[in-house]
Design an enzyme around this catalytic site. Structure first.
Site, short mmCIF file in Angstrom:
data_model
loop_
_atom_site.label_atom_id
_atom_site.label_comp_id
_atom_site.label_asym_id
_atom_site.label_seq_id
_atom_site.Cartn_x
_atom_site.Cartn_y
_atom_site.Cartn_z
CG ASN A 117 37.63 34.30 44.59
OD1 ASN A 117 36.59 34.05 44.25
ND2 ASN A 117 38.65 34.76 44.19
CG ASN B 188 38.26 38.82 37.48
OD1 ASN B 188 37.71 39.74 37.03
ND2 ASN B 188 37.70 37.52 37.78
N1 CDV Z 1 42.23 36.11 39.91
C1 CDV Z 1 43.47 35.27 40.03
O1 CDV Z 1 43.61 34.40 40.41
N2 CDV Z 1 44.21 35.83 39.03
C2 CDV Z 1 45.74 35.29 38.81
C3 CDV Z 1 46.88 36.35 38.55
C4 CDV Z 1 47.10 36.90 39.81
C5 CDV Z 1 48.08 35.88 37.95
C6 CDV Z 1 45.76 34.33 37.69
O2 CDV Z 1 46.21 33.13 38.07
O3 CDV Z 1 45.36 34.59 36.63
#
Ligand code: CDV
Length: 312
Positions: free
Chosen positions: A110, A197
């Site tokens: 990612n 996100n």
């Molecule tokens: N994409 C993420 O890393 N989302 C996490 C959710 C799962 C808590 C975040 O820290 O926003």
């Protein structure tokens, strides 16, 4: 010499599963054009900006999984974004799912990249703190399978000399961890660029209010900014993706920890702030002068253990 950078935070509204890369990139270009009209030099887009937030879907077919990843950057779909940014003389950052080959092996990360005004990729960051779980979890209201689809990033928290300043990147869940900012703070970071996100609901705690999730987002980025005397630009992918709601509340945060710009919609939206990198100096030279005030003889546990060890 002035070190004021006009920064655009380019929040994206939802991207549906069926939407093409071209659609996403076209929307990013519209935001880039708006940023140009408003005099921005740098535009920050969200995590996984090219597709829906696919870790919410459980997939086992590797070719289906790989269809959400990019094998090169820029690729055909993203080249128009790079071209437009270069024409405008705007630097930018965005996140995407990356497949890369290292020592003959394919890796899935990612990733976010930092691109200069000439369209060159000058920095790559691969997400360190992968949230969620690695196998389908029937107990959850919805899935968050980042640990299934991505490997832990291998870049660490680097910084880059960029636009007369020192810039770093992190991605979404990284923003909740003070270590993220401190490692960059120790390299003098003056602006952290991050995309996220974040579901409006906690898949493991249905009573958790959306307000609290917005508060935790703000708390994380504002404290990271203040405690390290750095700007933080935290940009969401927002709105309803195939029935799953994501937070908006993208912000640009001053080194004082104060929010200077915030989105008000769950759609494609540009926020703009004039960010003076010299405003980091007061914080870095006084209350958070690390060299004078840090006491590393008492911090050993932070890098020696991951979990909690309670006294007997
Ligand atoms: N994409 C993420 O890393 N989302 C996490 C959710 C799962 C808590 C975040 O820290 O926003």
């Amino acid at each position: 010499m002035s070190r004021v950078i006009r920064v655009g935070g380019a929040q994206l509204g939802p991207i549906q599963k069926a939407d093409s890369r071209k659609l996403a990139v076209d929307r990013m270009i519209v935001l880039l054009d708006k940023a140009k009209d408003q005099g921005c030099e740098l535009v920050v887009f969200p995590e996984l900006a090219l597709t829906t937030f696919f870790p919410r879907w459980n997939m086992d077919d590797q070719s289906e999984i790989d269809s959400y990843f990019e094998t090169e950057m820029p690729n055909e779909a993203c080249q128009p974004l790079f071209d437009r940014a270069r024409e405008h003389g705007i630097g930018f950052s965005f996140g995407y799912a990356e497949i890369t080959e290292e020592n003959g092996e394919r890796h899935h990360y990612n990733t976010s990249i930092l691109v200069d005004k000439a369209g060159n990729i000058v920095g790559t960051y691969r997400k360190t703190h992968l949230p969620g779980h690695g196998v389908f979890d029937p107990e959850r209201a919805f899935q968050h399978l980042e640990k299934k689809y991505f490997e832990v990033g291998n870049t660490g928290f680097r910084v880059w000399r960029y636009m007369d300043g020192i810039f770093g990147m992190c991605i979404c869940n990284d923003r909740r961890w003070p270590e993220t900012y401190r490692v960059m703070g120790l390299q003098g970071v003056e602006m952290v660029l991050l995309g996220f996100n974040t579901p409006t609901a906690n898949s493991q705690r249905s009573c958790e209010a959306e307000d609290l999730r917005v508060f935790h987002n703000d708390l994380s980025v504002q404290s990271g900014a203040y405690q390290n005397g750095t700007w933080v630009v935290a940009i969401a992918k927002a709105g309803n993706e195939d029935g799953h709601e994501l937070l908006g509340d993208s912000t640009i945060v001053h080194p004082s920890g104060q929010v200077v710009a915030r989105t008000t919609t769950l759609d494609d939206e540009l926020i703009v702030a004039d960010c003076d990198l010299d405003e980091c100096n007061f914080f870095k030279e006084t209350i958070f002068d690390f060299d004078r005030h840090r006491r590393i003889e008492h911090y050993g546990l932070i890098s020696q253990q991951t979990g909690v060890v309670r006294p007997d």
